[in-house]
Write a protein that holds these residues in place. Structure first.
Motif, PDB file in Angstrom:
ATOM      1  N   GLY A 247       8.885  20.653 -10.058  1.00 48.47           N
ATOM      2  CA  GLY A 247      10.096  21.355  -9.656  1.00 48.47           C
ATOM      3  C   GLY A 247       9.854  22.742  -9.114  1.00 48.47           C
ATOM      4  N   LEU A 248       8.625  23.220  -9.134  1.00 51.08           N
ATOM      5  CA  LEU A 248       8.327  24.578  -8.665  1.00 51.08           C
ATOM      6  C   LEU A 248       7.781  24.562  -7.235  1.00 51.08           C
ATOM      7  CD1 LEU A 248       6.674  26.116 -11.868  1.00 51.08           C
ATOM      8  CD2 LEU A 248       9.083  26.031 -11.215  1.00 51.08           C
ATOM      9  N   LYS A 249       7.735  25.747  -6.624  1.00 47.92           N
ATOM     10  CA  LYS A 249       7.197  25.921  -5.284  1.00 47.92           C
ATOM     11  C   LYS A 249       5.723  26.313  -5.402  1.00 47.92           C
ATOM     12  CE  LYS A 249      11.625  27.485  -3.374  1.00 47.92           C
ATOM     13  NZ  LYS A 249      12.339  28.605  -2.712  1.00 47.92           N
ATOM     14  N   ILE A 250       4.847  25.519  -4.788  1.00 48.70           N
ATOM     15  CA  ILE A 250       3.413  25.750  -4.884  1.00 48.70           C
ATOM     16  C   ILE A 250       2.854  26.072  -3.504  1.00 48.70           C
ATOM     17  CG2 ILE A 250       1.249  24.884  -5.810  1.00 48.70           C
ATOM     18  CD1 ILE A 250       3.530  24.872  -7.823  1.00 48.70           C
ATOM     19  N   CYS A 251       2.155  27.194  -3.387  1.00 52.61           N
ATOM     20  CA  CYS A 251       1.550  27.596  -2.125  1.00 52.61           C
ATOM     21  C   CYS A 251       0.113  27.097  -2.033  1.00 52.61           C
ATOM     22  CB  CYS A 251       1.540  29.116  -1.998  1.00 52.61           C
ATOM     23  SG  CYS A 251       3.161  29.833  -1.668  1.00 52.61           S
ATOM     24  N   VAL A 252      -0.326  26.837  -0.813  1.00 52.10           N
ATOM     25  CA  VAL A 252      -1.707  26.409  -0.594  1.00 52.10           C
ATOM     26  C   VAL A 252      -2.094  26.756   0.839  1.00 52.10           C
ATOM     27  CG1 VAL A 252      -1.116  24.080   0.209  1.00 52.10           C
ATOM     28  CG2 VAL A 252      -3.312  24.476  -0.944  1.00 52.10           C
ATOM     29  N   GLU A 253      -3.387  26.944   1.049  1.00 54.89           N
ATOM     30  CA  GLU A 253      -3.894  27.248   2.384  1.00 54.89           C
ATOM     31  C   GLU A 253      -4.010  25.955   3.180  1.00 54.89           C
ATOM     32  OE1 GLU A 253      -7.430  30.088   4.249  1.00 54.89           O
ATOM     33  OE2 GLU A 253      -7.347  29.669   2.101  1.00 54.89           O
ATOM     34  N   ALA A 254      -3.469  25.943   4.379  1.00 53.93           N
ATOM     35  CA  ALA A 254      -3.416  24.731   5.202  1.00 53.93           C
ATOM     36  C   ALA A 254      -4.798  24.331   5.710  1.00 53.93           C
ATOM     37  CB  ALA A 254      -2.473  24.940   6.386  1.00 53.93           C
ATOM     38  N   GLY A 255      -4.977  23.017   5.906  1.00 54.73           N
ATOM     39  CA  GLY A 255      -6.188  22.504   6.529  1.00 54.73           C
ATOM     40  C   GLY A 255      -7.419  22.595   5.656  1.00 54.73           C
ATOM     41  N   THR A 258      -8.498  21.899  -0.519  1.00 53.92           N
ATOM     42  CA  THR A 258      -7.587  22.331  -1.580  1.00 53.92           C
ATOM     43  C   THR A 258      -6.216  21.689  -1.396  1.00 53.92           C
ATOM     44  OG1 THR A 258      -8.727  24.469  -1.678  1.00 53.92           O
ATOM     45  CG2 THR A 258      -6.552  24.351  -2.690  1.00 53.92           C
ATOM     46  N   GLU A 259      -5.721  21.689  -0.172  1.00 49.85           N
ATOM     47  CA  GLU A 259      -4.421  21.097   0.119  1.00 49.85           C
ATOM     48  C   GLU A 259      -4.428  19.594  -0.176  1.00 49.85           C
ATOM     49  OE1 GLU A 259      -1.218  20.872   3.846  1.00 49.85           O
ATOM     50  OE2 GLU A 259      -3.324  21.361   4.221  1.00 49.85           O
ATOM     51  N   GLN A 260      -5.490  18.925   0.232  1.00 52.76           N
ATOM     52  CA  GLN A 260      -5.595  17.483   0.016  1.00 52.76           C
ATOM     53  C   GLN A 260      -5.691  17.146  -1.477  1.00 52.76           C
ATOM     54  OE1 GLN A 260      -8.985  16.201   2.332  1.00 52.76           O
ATOM     55  NE2 GLN A 260      -8.284  17.306   4.147  1.00 52.76           N
ATOM     56  N   ASN A 261      -6.526  17.883  -2.204  1.00 50.58           N
ATOM     57  CA  ASN A 261      -6.704  17.620  -3.636  1.00 50.58           C
ATOM     58  C   ASN A 261      -5.403  17.839  -4.401  1.00 50.58           C
ATOM     59  OD1 ASN A 261      -9.434  17.104  -3.239  1.00 50.58           O
ATOM     60  ND2 ASN A 261     -10.040  19.214  -3.683  1.00 50.58           N
ATOM     61  N   MET A 262      -4.680  18.901  -4.044  1.00 49.02           N
ATOM     62  CA  MET A 262      -3.435  19.212  -4.735  1.00 49.02           C
ATOM     63  C   MET A 262      -2.405  18.111  -4.523  1.00 49.02           C
ATOM     64  SD  MET A 262      -1.112  22.664  -4.420  1.00 49.02           S
ATOM     65  CE  MET A 262      -0.112  22.119  -3.033  1.00 49.02           C
ATOM     66  N   ALA A 263      -2.283  17.647  -3.282  1.00 51.63           N
ATOM     67  CA  ALA A 263      -1.326  16.579  -2.985  1.00 51.63           C
ATOM     68  C   ALA A 263      -1.670  15.315  -3.768  1.00 51.63           C
ATOM     69  CB  ALA A 263      -1.312  16.297  -1.485  1.00 51.63           C
ATOM     70  N   GLY A 270       2.655  11.865 -10.791  1.00 47.85           N
ATOM     71  CA  GLY A 270       4.095  11.685 -10.650  1.00 47.85           C
ATOM     72  C   GLY A 270       4.893  12.960 -10.747  1.00 47.85           C
ATOM     73  N   LEU A 271       4.344  14.046 -10.243  1.00 50.09           N
ATOM     74  CA  LEU A 271       5.006  15.349 -10.314  1.00 50.09           C
ATOM     75  C   LEU A 271       5.613  15.702  -8.953  1.00 50.09           C
ATOM     76  CD1 LEU A 271       2.284  17.319 -12.307  1.00 50.09           C
ATOM     77  CD2 LEU A 271       4.329  16.232 -13.220  1.00 50.09           C
ATOM     78  N   GLU A 272       6.885  16.023  -8.936  1.00 54.28           N
ATOM     79  CA  GLU A 272       7.561  16.434  -7.710  1.00 54.28           C
ATOM     80  C   GLU A 272       7.525  17.957  -7.603  1.00 54.28           C
ATOM     81  OE1 GLU A 272       8.819  14.631  -5.308  1.00 54.28           O
ATOM     82  OE2 GLU A 272       8.434  12.668  -6.235  1.00 54.28           O
ATOM     83  N   VAL A 273       6.877  18.463  -6.563  1.00 46.26           N
ATOM     84  CA  VAL A 273       6.805  19.905  -6.327  1.00 46.26           C
ATOM     85  C   VAL A 273       7.160  20.165  -4.867  1.00 46.26           C
ATOM     86  CG1 VAL A 273       4.989  20.198  -8.065  1.00 46.26           C
ATOM     87  CG2 VAL A 273       4.369  19.929  -5.661  1.00 46.26           C
ATOM     88  N   GLU A 274       7.481  21.414  -4.575  1.00 51.38           N
ATOM     89  CA  GLU A 274       7.719  21.820  -3.189  1.00 51.38           C
ATOM     90  C   GLU A 274       6.484  22.563  -2.699  1.00 51.38           C
ATOM     91  OE1 GLU A 274      10.549  24.858  -0.619  1.00 51.38           O
ATOM     92  OE2 GLU A 274      11.356  23.978  -2.474  1.00 51.38           O
ATOM     93  N   THR A 275       5.793  21.969  -1.750  1.00 53.37           N
ATOM     94  CA  THR A 275       4.558  22.558  -1.237  1.00 53.37           C
ATOM     95  C   THR A 275       4.844  23.434  -0.022  1.00 53.37           C
ATOM     96  OG1 THR A 275       3.267  20.656  -1.981  1.00 53.37           O
ATOM     97  CG2 THR A 275       2.268  22.077  -0.316  1.00 53.37           C
ATOM     98  N   GLN A 276       4.274  24.628  -0.027  1.00 50.13           N
ATOM     99  CA  GLN A 276       4.386  25.531   1.116  1.00 50.13           C
ATOM    100  C   GLN A 276       2.973  25.863   1.589  1.00 50.13           C
ATOM    101  OE1 GLN A 276       6.790  28.917   0.088  1.00 50.13           O
ATOM    102  NE2 GLN A 276       8.619  27.696  -0.289  1.00 50.13           N
ATOM    103  N   THR A 277       2.679  25.593   2.853  1.00 43.57           N
ATOM    104  CA  THR A 277       1.344  25.843   3.391  1.00 43.57           C
ATOM    105  C   THR A 277       1.334  27.092   4.258  1.00 43.57           C
ATOM    106  OG1 THR A 277       1.753  24.439   5.324  1.00 43.57           O
ATOM    107  CG2 THR A 277       0.789  23.386   3.387  1.00 43.57           C
ATOM    108  N   TYR A 278       0.201  27.773   4.258  1.00 45.03           N
ATOM    109  CA  TYR A 278       0.034  29.010   5.028  1.00 45.03           C
ATOM    110  C   TYR A 278      -1.283  28.945   5.793  1.00 45.03           C
ATOM    111  CZ  TYR A 278       4.002  30.708   2.408  1.00 45.03           C
ATOM    112  OH  TYR A 278       5.263  30.848   1.885  1.00 45.03           O
ATOM    113  N   PRO A 279      -1.329  29.525   6.974  1.00 48.32           N
ATOM    114  CA  PRO A 279      -2.506  29.379   7.834  1.00 48.32           C
ATOM    115  C   PRO A 279      -3.748  30.118   7.350  1.00 48.32           C
ATOM    116  CG  PRO A 279      -0.918  30.872   8.831  1.00 48.32           C
ATOM    117  CD  PRO A 279      -0.241  30.266   7.641  1.00 48.32           C
ATOM    118  N   ASP A 280      -3.587  31.134   6.526  1.00 41.71           N
ATOM    119  CA  ASP A 280      -4.757  31.836   6.001  1.00 41.71           C
ATOM    120  C   ASP A 280      -4.472  32.349   4.593  1.00 41.71           C
ATOM    121  OD1 ASP A 280      -3.606  34.562   6.134  1.00 41.71           O
ATOM    122  OD2 ASP A 280      -3.765  34.297   8.298  1.00 41.71           O
ATOM    123  N   ARG A 281      -5.511  32.783   3.957  1.00 33.34           N
ATOM    124  CA  ARG A 281      -5.429  33.159   2.548  1.00 33.34           C
ATOM    125  C   ARG A 281      -4.540  34.384   2.314  1.00 33.34           C
ATOM    126  NH1 ARG A 281      -7.894  31.615  -1.762  1.00 33.34           N
ATOM    127  NH2 ARG A 281      -8.099  32.994  -3.559  1.00 33.34           N
TER     128      ARG A 281
END
Length: 440
Positions: A247-255, A258-263, A270-281
């Motif tokens: 239920g929380l918003k989780i940030c991750v660096e795109a591409g 880390t992004e793949q492992n988290m997803a 079975g956890l529903e989260v809102e993922t927000q990606t950013y182009p750099d750290r």
């Protein structure tokens, strides 16, 4: 029942919340490491590094469970909110160093989709060693700013484990560790920079994967640091497990991996989260500091580095779960065996030097070395000509930078701003898995 878990990926940790009896014992580090069904896994008071015990799920304290997701935004990380009165004290927190990176609150770019992996480019037609020697320095790609690995100090000097490895290669090639130019590269440009010849060597906390090695035609020299992926959140939330991020918003660096492992992790549990990606750290950290995300994910070494550089480190918690294996190592473009062997055996030399007790003081001295230390240096010298290196190349390296232990301790160890244990990065004969092939 007591179980031993490797210290390097699980300690030091900065969240506490499990009571193992009905008495008012000190809170201990815990997490539901096997999912929401339990059991609760708690740190053993007075136990050795990485020693945990499993107890029934019912003994996990409810007080430290996640509060209303809207009640404690991650803006607390910027010092705007005080921890709740019943939030447990942190354990093993790294000491706060001088601030190297300032986290600012500001607008971020819109979330981006993961960038496609760059296609493999042909290796330079000219030998990289010759190119490097003619230029008179090594161009080494490093992180734009990651405390403990590569960060630009106020003196203008690059500091960190990765930076020192670059110096070690320069000492091998030029007999001078200063003949290196550090080239900061972002995550999404690091491989193109390497394969286009913009840099000769990438030493930028990069995970060794089959796809990168085979599909992209890269050459990993080995593992400089064994890492694993985790999550950072505001300590005020009182979370004790990544299982509570639903239920929380989780940030991750795109591409990134880390992004793949988290997803994959959230889907598998079975956890529903809102993922927000950013182009750099930097943009990701800005989003976390400004409260646009409740937590973010990254390599645990990077999380501890970030926390140590925050103005108030104790207001941030690294959750206990380790959701991936991240062997981080130096990389070169494929197709140039001589150059890749120089980088590979420089890394092996640093590790083997620690194993035989060859340290910086001994290597820099004028006296004759004895025993295994001499055997190591002589073994390295035997192959020097085929690599195009001077015979005492390994002694030059250790004299310039020290062995693996000396580099680790200076940048990441207990006496450094990060205050980290060696954990699984300890030598194989000292309880870790750090290992290098023999050189004699």
């Amino acid at each position: 029942m007591t179980i031993g878990l490797r210290a390097g990926l699980l300690a030091p940790l900065a969240v506490t919340a499990c009571l193992v009896s009905q008495h008012a014992e000190a809170a201990r580090l815990c997490a539901l490491r096997d999912g929401p069904s339990g059991p609760c896994t708690c740190k053993v008071e007075g136990g050795g590094p990485g020693e945990f015990t499993t107890v029934n799920k019912s003994v996990c304290t409810k007080a430290a469970r996640a509060k209303d997701a809207n009640a404690a935004p991650a803006a607390a990380a910027a010092g705007q909110t005080q921890p709740a009165a019943d939030a447990p004290a942190t354990m093993d927190a790294a000491p706060a160093p001088p601030v190297v990176r300032t986290i600012t609150t500001g607008a971020t770019s819109p979330p981006t989709q993961a960038s496609p992996a760059p296609t493999a480019l042909p290796a330079p037609s000219e030998g990289r060693l010759q190119v490097v020697r003619e230029r008179g320095k090594i161009l080494c790609g490093v992180n734009t700013g990651l405390l403990g690995f590569s960060a630009l100090a106020q003196t203008g000097e690059w500091l960190g484990l990765d930076a020192d490895f670059c110096r070690a290669v320069a000492a091998a090639v030029f007999e001078d560790a200063k003949k290196v130019e550090f080239v900061p590269v972002e995550t999404n440009e690091r491989f193109e920079a390497l394969q286009s010849g913009k840099i000769d060597l990438l030493a930028r906390n990069t995970t060794w994967t089959m796809a990168r090695d085979v599909d992209m035609g890269l050459e990993f020299a080995g593992v400089l640091y064994f890492d694993g992926q985790g999550f950072m959140t505001s300590d005020d939330r009182g979370l004790v497990s990544a299982q509570q991020l639903a239920g929380l918003k989780i940030c991750v660096e795109a591409g990134t991996t880390t992004e793949q492992n988290m997803a994959y992790y959230f889907k598998a549990h079975g956890l529903e989260v809102e993922t927000q990606t950013y182009p750099d750290r930097k943009e990701m950290l800005d989003a976390y500091a400004s409260g646009k995300c409740d937590a973010y994910s990254g390599d645990r070494s990077a999380l501890f580095s970030d926390r140590a550089s925050f103005a108030e480190p104790a207001k941030h918690a690294v959750l206990p779960e380790v959701i991936s294996k991240e062997p981080l190592g130096p990389v070169v473009a494929g197709g140039d065996r001589t150059w890749s062997e120089i980088v590979r055996w420089t890394l092996a030399g640093l590790i083997n030097a620690e194993e035989v007790g060859l340290d910086r003081e001994t290597a820099a001295g004028s006296g004759e070395m004895q025993g295994d230390a001499r055997r190591l240096v002589d073994g390295a010298a035997a192959s020097a000509e085929k690599l195009g290196l001077p015979k005492p190349w390994l002694r030059n390296v250790i004299a310039a930078t020290g062995n693996y232990s000396e580099i680790f301790d200076a940048n990441l160890g207990k006496q450094s701003p990060l205050g980290m244990d060696r954990g699984i990065n300890a030598l194989w004969k000292r309880g870790g898995i750090q290992f290098a092939p023999p050189m004699w």
